[in-house]
Design an enzyme around this catalytic site. Structure first.
Site, short mmCIF file in Angstrom:
data_model
loop_
_atom_site.label_atom_id
_atom_site.label_comp_id
_atom_site.label_asym_id
_atom_site.label_seq_id
_atom_site.Cartn_x
_atom_site.Cartn_y
_atom_site.Cartn_z
N CYS A 38 2.13 1.01 1.57
CA CYS A 38 2.74 0.03 2.46
C CYS A 38 1.68 -0.65 3.32
O CYS A 38 1.21 -0.07 4.32
CB CYS A 38 3.79 0.72 3.33
SG CYS A 38 4.59 -0.38 4.50
N CYS A 84 2.77 -1.33 6.90
CA CYS A 84 2.80 -0.11 7.72
C CYS A 84 1.39 0.33 8.10
O CYS A 84 1.12 0.70 9.24
CB CYS A 84 3.45 1.05 6.97
SG CYS A 84 5.02 0.65 6.22
N ASP A 85 0.46 0.32 7.14
CA ASP A 85 -0.81 1.01 7.35
C ASP A 85 -2.04 0.10 7.36
O ASP A 85 -3.14 0.56 7.66
CB ASP A 85 -1.00 2.07 6.24
CG ASP A 85 0.08 3.16 6.35
OD1 ASP A 85 0.49 3.46 7.49
OD2 ASP A 85 0.50 3.67 5.31
C1 LIG Z 1 3.88 6.71 3.44
C2 LIG Z 1 4.82 5.76 4.13
C3 LIG Z 1 4.49 5.24 5.37
C4 LIG Z 1 5.35 4.37 6.01
N1 LIG Z 1 5.01 3.90 7.24
C5 LIG Z 1 5.86 3.08 7.90
C6 LIG Z 1 5.53 2.59 9.19
O1 LIG Z 1 4.46 2.89 9.74
N2 LIG Z 1 6.42 1.77 9.80
C7 LIG Z 1 7.61 1.40 9.21
O2 LIG Z 1 8.40 0.68 9.82
N3 LIG Z 1 7.93 1.84 7.97
C8 LIG Z 1 7.09 2.67 7.32
N4 LIG Z 1 7.41 3.10 6.05
C9 LIG Z 1 8.65 2.62 5.43
C10 LIG Z 1 9.84 3.41 5.99
O3 LIG Z 1 9.58 4.78 5.87
C11 LIG Z 1 11.11 3.05 5.23
O4 LIG Z 1 11.32 1.65 5.29
C12 LIG Z 1 12.32 3.76 5.83
O5 LIG Z 1 12.11 5.15 5.87
C13 LIG Z 1 13.58 3.46 5.04
O6 LIG Z 1 14.61 4.16 5.65
P1 LIG Z 1 15.95 4.54 4.88
O7 LIG Z 1 16.78 5.24 5.90
O8 LIG Z 1 16.49 3.37 4.19
O9 LIG Z 1 15.53 5.56 3.72
P2 LIG Z 1 14.55 6.79 3.58
O10 LIG Z 1 13.68 6.99 4.74
O11 LIG Z 1 13.94 6.62 2.24
O12 LIG Z 1 15.56 8.02 3.52
C14 LIG Z 1 16.41 8.20 2.42
C15 LIG Z 1 17.22 9.45 2.64
O13 LIG Z 1 18.23 9.56 1.64
C16 LIG Z 1 18.31 10.89 1.17
N5 LIG Z 1 18.90 10.84 -0.16
C17 LIG Z 1 18.47 10.15 -1.25
N6 LIG Z 1 19.30 10.39 -2.29
C18 LIG Z 1 20.27 11.23 -1.83
C19 LIG Z 1 21.40 11.86 -2.43
N7 LIG Z 1 21.73 11.66 -3.72
N8 LIG Z 1 22.15 12.70 -1.66
C20 LIG Z 1 21.85 12.90 -0.35
N9 LIG Z 1 20.80 12.33 0.26
C21 LIG Z 1 20.01 11.52 -0.48
C22 LIG Z 1 16.87 11.39 1.26
O14 LIG Z 1 16.85 12.82 1.31
C23 LIG Z 1 16.42 10.76 2.57
O15 LIG Z 1 16.80 11.56 3.65
C24 LIG Z 1 6.56 3.98 5.39
C25 LIG Z 1 6.90 4.49 4.13
C26 LIG Z 1 6.04 5.38 3.50
C27 LIG Z 1 6.42 5.95 2.15
#
Ligand SMILES: Cc1cc2nc3c(=O)[nH]c(=O)nc-3n(C[C@H](O)[C@H](O)[C@H](O)COP(=O)(O)OP(=O)(O)OC[C@H]3O[C@@H](n4cnc5c(N)ncnc54)[C@H](O)[C@@H]3O)c2cc1C
Length: 313
Positions: free
Chosen positions: A138, A141-142
């Site tokens: 990302c 992000c980084d």
């Molecule tokens: C290495 C890294 C660094 C990042 N740094 C930043 C940053 O500095 N700033 C920023 O704004 N964004 C950052 N991001 C992006 C950010 O993490 C994501 O945009 C954000 O987490 C998305 O949130 P979400 O709630 O949609 O999903 P996610 O955080 O992906 O969470 C998905 C959830 O769904 C659950 N899940 C999936 N399938 C199922 C299922 N079948 N049953 C039950 N649960 C399930 C998982 O266990 C998880 O808890 C980064 C991403 C990565 C990978």
């Protein structure tokens, strides 16, 4: 009847989208149940410092931020559980969801299952991803952590070009590694990248190894797949931009998705094609994929669910 639990509002996923939906849903008296899935806290638990989430002027560790969101959801009474949704049936009301062999009937379901970044799969890439010492999927992000430094990015599509241009604004220079002899990106993005003096594109080039001192990245070894010649390029940041996989397979029989698997929502809302099923966060986000946008859409999903539930009363 077998082990069936009836609930008003089910939230699937414990990233910023899921927990924000939970905060709003519990404060609206929807008695939400949230299943965390295999990655409690979601993607941010895989990173170190988060500097762009509002409200943390000094930055915050990703896992700490997610504990704060979890605590806030718990404070208002969200029932947070471990468990993985293995099957759904959204063909009739109430919606049916299975957590292994437990059957849940929910009036409203919020899907917040996120997306997973794709990586090359090299052992050295995975090593430096874990140390947090220079591998990232990302740029937004980084990228800032590598300002005025030399970085490389792998990828050939529109997103890879966008991220390369973003990095070129911050870093000393960017080496872009393209496996084939051409981009997959649109003409306009290709042109922008090729015109940018800070980006050097290496076509027919594959990454062989990420080199470092065990903690931080210092170079990459790449190979030209036409000439077979290997070279080392000194860099401190290695960005992977080869796509994401939304975690939506389990819903696909009922919920409309695009060809990659991102859930289609009615623009500007969290509504899906199924009444009473809402989506938030990266599972539907082909464009921003940030913690704050995920959190914002989690709020929207809870408000949409609340309005929908009122119509059932
Ligand atoms: C290495 C890294 C660094 C990042 N740094 C930043 C940053 O500095 N700033 C920023 O704004 N964004 C950052 N991001 C992006 C950010 O993490 C994501 O945009 C954000 O987490 C998305 O949130 P979400 O709630 O949609 O999903 P996610 O955080 O992906 O969470 C998905 C959830 O769904 C659950 N899940 C999936 N399938 C199922 C299922 N079948 N049953 C039950 N649960 C399930 C998982 O266990 C998880 O808890 C980064 C991403 C990565 C990978």
């Amino acid at each position: 009847m077998a082990n069936i639990e009836k609930i008003k509002c089910l939230i699937i996923g414990s990233g910023p989208a899921g927990y924000t939906a939970a905060i709003y849903a519990s404060r609206a008296n929807l008695s939400p149940v949230l299943y965390q899935g295999e990655q409690p806290g979601g993607q941010l638990t895989t990173t170190n410092e988060v500097e762009n989430f509002p409200g943390y002027p000094e930055g915050v560790m990703g896992s700490e931020l997610m504990i704060h969101l979890e605590q806030q959801a718990k404070r208002f009474g969200t029932d947070i559980r471990n468990g993985w949704i293995t099957k759904v049936d959204f063909s009739a009301l109430p919606h049916k969801v299975w957590v292994e062999d437990k059957e849940i009937h929910a009036d409203a379901v919020i899907i917040a299952t996120g997306a997973s970044a794709k990586y090359l799969g090299l052992p050295s890439e995975q090593h430096y991803l874990k140390t947090g010492g220079g591998v990232s999927a990302c740029a937004v992000c980084d990228g800032f952590f590598y300002r005025n430094q030399h970085v490389a990015i792998v990828g050939a599509g529109d997103s890879a070009c966008e991220e390369a241009l973003y990095l070129a604004n911050i870093c000393a220079n960017v080496t872009m590694l393209v496996r084939r002899d051409e981009f997959r990106a649109s003409q306009i993005m290709k042109e922008r990248v090729l015109k940018n003096e800070k980006i050097k594109v290496l076509f027919n080039t594959e990454t062989e190894e990420i080199i470092g001192d065990g903690q931080v990245v210092t170079a990459i070894k790449v190979r030209n797949n036409k000439t077979n010649e290997s070279t080392e390029i000194p860099i401190t940041g290695f960005f992977v931009a080869i796509g994401h996989k939304p975690n939506t397979d389990v819903f696909k029989a009922y919920i409309d998705t695009d060809e990659v698997g991102y859930i289609k929502n009615v623009p500007g809302t969290s509504l899906t094609n199924v009444k009473g099923v809402f989506v938030a966060g990266d599972a539907a986000d082909t464009r921003y994929r940030q913690a704050i946008t995920a959190a914002g859409s989690g709020c929207m999903a809870a408000l949409d669910a609340e309005k929908y539930l009122m119509t059932l009363e």
